[in-house]
Design a protein around this motif. Structure first.
Motif, mmCIF file in Angstrom:
data_model
loop_
_atom_site.group_PDB
_atom_site.id
_atom_site.type_symbol
_atom_site.label_atom_id
_atom_site.label_comp_id
_atom_site.label_asym_id
_atom_site.label_seq_id
_atom_site.Cartn_x
_atom_site.Cartn_y
_atom_site.Cartn_z
ATOM 1 N N ALA A 1 1.013 -1.316 -0.085
ATOM 2 C CA ALA A 1 0.119 0.402 -0.176
ATOM 3 C C ALA A 1 1.238 1.261 0.186
ATOM 4 O O ALA A 1 0.713 2.080 -0.416
ATOM 5 N N CYS A 2 2.106 1.758 0.688
ATOM 6 C CA CYS A 2 2.789 2.396 0.774
ATOM 7 C C CYS A 2 3.064 2.439 -0.949
ATOM 8 O O CYS A 2 3.040 3.900 -0.719
ATOM 9 N N ASN A 3 3.796 2.211 -1.863
ATOM 10 C CA ASN A 3 3.224 1.968 -3.197
ATOM 11 C C ASN A 3 2.089 3.790 -4.084
ATOM 12 O O ASN A 3 2.684 3.910 -4.425
ATOM 13 N N LEU A 4 1.180 3.708 -3.075
ATOM 14 C CA LEU A 4 -0.219 4.472 -3.289
ATOM 15 C C LEU A 4 0.550 5.697 -2.852
ATOM 16 O O LEU A 4 -0.017 7.046 -3.150
ATOM 17 N N GLY A 5 1.780 5.676 -1.884
ATOM 18 C CA GLY A 5 1.864 7.806 -1.394
ATOM 19 C C GLY A 5 2.537 8.382 -2.306
ATOM 20 O O GLY A 5 2.256 9.442 -2.652
ATOM 21 N N CYS A 6 2.905 7.541 -3.615
ATOM 22 C CA CYS A 6 3.393 8.865 -4.994
ATOM 23 C C CYS A 6 1.680 8.296 -5.656
ATOM 24 O O CYS A 6 2.396 9.073 -6.705
ATOM 25 N N LEU A 7 0.765 7.830 -6.020
ATOM 26 C CA LEU A 7 0.558 8.104 -6.863
ATOM 27 C C LEU A 7 -0.995 8.987 -5.708
ATOM 28 O O LEU A 7 -1.565 9.614 -6.997
#
Length: 108
Positions: free
Chosen positions: A102-108
């Motif tokens: 879910a931390c990948n969503l931080g860039c999105l």
């Protein structure tokens, strides 16, 4: 300066708003397994979590108008620690990251 900080995790999305160096509020939005199981990929949660963030800001009377939005992390390509401006390549890297979190969503 008004800043929105977002920290997406596997079962929560933590957000905080700062204005002129002072914290306005901090909140941890909980996500149940049932809610998250509706999404095939972690990145499919983007719109769902974005709407929850907007709802939370509204419930605190905070207008969506920021000088900066800071998102935690992302398990993309190896990079030196620090702050990076989100661009089209970084977004693509997070959508197609080999390691899914879910931390990948931080860039999105």
């Amino acid at each position: 300066m008004k800043i929105l900080a977002i920290n997406p995790g596997s079962t929560t999305t933590k957000i905080a708003v700062f204005e002129d160096g002072k914290m306005v509020f901090v909140e941890s939005i909980q996500h149940t397994e049932e809610e998250l199981s509706k999404f095939v990929r972690v990145t499919d949660q983007y719109d769902y979590r974005k709407q929850l963030i907007l709802n939370c800001l509204s419930s605190h009377g905070v207008e969506f108008s920021f000088n900066a939005i800071i998102g935690r992390g992302g398990l993309g390509k190896p990079t030196q620690g620090g702050v990076y401006e989100v661009n089209a390549q970084l977004r693509l890297d997070m959508i197609n990251a080999q390691r899914k979190h879910a931390c990948n969503l931080g860039c999105l």
